[in-house]
Design an enzyme around this catalytic site. Structure first.
Site, short mmCIF file in Angstrom:
data_model
loop_
_atom_site.label_atom_id
_atom_site.label_comp_id
_atom_site.label_asym_id
_atom_site.label_seq_id
_atom_site.Cartn_x
_atom_site.Cartn_y
_atom_site.Cartn_z
N CYS A 94 2.76 135.54 90.22
CA CYS A 94 2.67 136.17 88.90
C CYS A 94 1.46 135.66 88.12
O CYS A 94 1.29 134.45 87.95
CB CYS A 94 3.96 135.89 88.12
N CYS B 287 3.73 131.91 80.21
CA CYS B 287 5.05 131.58 80.76
C CYS B 287 4.96 130.21 81.42
O CYS B 287 4.00 129.94 82.14
CB CYS B 287 5.48 132.63 81.78
N CYS C 206 5.64 131.17 88.62
CA CYS C 206 5.97 131.80 89.90
C CYS C 206 4.66 132.06 90.64
O CYS C 206 3.65 132.46 90.02
CB CYS C 206 6.72 133.10 89.68
N CYS D 272 3.88 145.10 86.98
CA CYS D 272 4.66 143.85 86.93
C CYS D 272 3.85 142.68 87.43
O CYS D 272 3.24 142.74 88.49
CB CYS D 272 5.89 143.94 87.84
N GLU E 202 0.47 140.89 75.82
CA GLU E 202 0.38 142.29 76.21
C GLU E 202 1.76 142.93 76.28
O GLU E 202 2.75 142.24 76.51
CB GLU E 202 -0.31 142.42 77.59
N CYS F 189 7.88 147.82 77.75
CA CYS F 189 7.99 146.55 78.46
C CYS F 189 7.37 145.48 77.57
O CYS F 189 6.18 145.49 77.31
CB CYS F 189 7.25 146.70 79.79
#
Ligand code: SAH
Ligand code: SF4
Length: 342
Positions: free
Chosen positions: A120, A113, A117, A335, A93, A106
């Site tokens: 996230c 990933c 974290c 975010c 995305e 962005c």
């Protein structure tokens, strides 16, 4: 996909070498780059100042490694979220933000990933692979084409850790910055990192003065490692040393991201600790509202009272900060909410 034969992964120099091999004139290289990066002509056949035979040769030898746009969603606040499919089926995305006429893309640097974290959603959904240069550049150029306007800024704050795909990310930045390609100013390019210290050291010596944003979220190793496992590999002492070196070498001010999670990292004591940790770095802190994610229903956004107590402590320590507004939350474009699922 092999970057050598992906038009979107090629530098001006790569084009010049190719055309020299083909016995073509050197200026053809900048012509092709102008078509792709300035005029957004993504079919070789449409590059009408090239001979028909050259267009056919390009079409037969070089691909355009764009991700395929699957969906575009528009938020109440005008934020747009794009879902793309890559040639191996992976989904990524990107987000297009519009602040008073200024457009910011962005961009994702990885499919998923690996850093996991705790706060996230991208990390919670696992890691597939690094994106190619074409897949990174392609998100940006295609968003410009689809929207019919230039995008002013690019931030590597989408899915993935850009400094774990450093070669490709830096190559893309070189091309976007190149005057003969997209000519996007260095001040309009930002890398956000969770704290890959060796990558930050490299940025200290990078020839293009881009901006650096560091995702901090906690000022001590114990709490930060709980929230961001990458802190075990690059603990704060190491991280801060690399940031000091970056600051000394470039003279650039670093922005720190700190998302306030209720009762987890939002006490005034932690604000004081943050000020002490960043002493001498002239930090600029973005306080971001924590964006709720499905995988951690126990993490909540801090109340306005706790946000005030935290920021008052920062002010008392003469730390500059900005309270960020959430954008695109209604379409899971804020975010940490990018998951790449259909
Ligand atoms: N991997 C890089 C860049 C992508 S994440 C990094 O971590 O910096 C972009 C930003 O979103 C980072 O500052 C990250 O810490 C922040 N973020 C992640 N999840 C979030 C959430 N749920 N709420 C608010 N910010 C979040
Ligand atoms: Fe990866 Fe950044 Fe999400 Fe952490 S915050 S899991 S580093 S994308």
């Amino acid at each position: 996909m092999n970057d050598t034969y992906d038009a979107l992964g090629m530098s001006l120099n790569d084009w010049q070498i190719l055309f020299a091999e083909w016995g073509e004139q050197k200026f053809r290289a900048s012509q092709v780059c102008q078509w792709i990066y300035a005029k957004k002509e993504f079919a070789f056949d449409g590059m009408t100042n090239l001979s028909k035979s050259l267009r056919e040769k390009l079409g037969g030898n070089i691909v355009m490694g764009f991700p395929v746009m699957i969906r575009q969603q528009v938020s109440k606040d005008g934020t747009r979220k794009f879902l793309w499919q890559l040639n191996d089926g992976a989904m990524i995305e990107s987000v297009l933000l519009n602040h008073g006429g200024h457009k910011t893309a962005c961009i994702s640097s990885q499919a998923g990933c690996p850093l996991k974290c705790a706060f996230c959603e991208t990390g919670a959904n696992g890691f597939r692979r690094n994106l190619t240069r074409g897949e990174i550049t392609g998100q940006f150029l295609m968003m410009e084409k689809v929207n019919g306007t230039d995008i002013n800024n690019i931030v590597f704050m989408g899915m993935g850790e850009p400094l774990l795909n450093e070669d490709n990310v830096l190559a893309v930045i070189r091309s976007l910055n190149d005057k003969n390609m997209r000519n996007l100013g260095a001040r309009h390019i930002t890398i956000s990192t969770s704290g890959i210290a060796p990558g930050i050291e490299d940025l200290a010596d990078f020839e293009i003065p881009i901006r650096l944003s560091l995702s901090l979220h906690a000022p001590n190793d114990e709490l930060r490692a709980r929230l961001m496992p990458v802190n075990k590999q690059y603990p704060l002492q190491k991280l801060i040393a690399s940031l000091r070196r970056y600051r000394e070498r470039t003279g650039e001010r670093i922005t720190f991201e700190y998302a306030l999670i209720d009762g987890v990292n939002d006490s005034p004591e932690l604000a004081y600790e943050t000020a002490a940790l960043l002493d001498g770095l002239e930090p600029y802190i973005n306080i971001i509202p924590f964006n709720p994610i499905p995988s951690r229903p126990d993490f909540k956004r801090s109340s306005p009272g706790r946000v005030r107590a935290f920021t008052e402590a920062l002010s008392a320590m003469k730390i500059e900060f900005e309270l960020r507004k959430e954008r695109g939350g209604d379409i899971m474009a804020a975010c940490g909410q990018l998951a790449g699922s259909v």
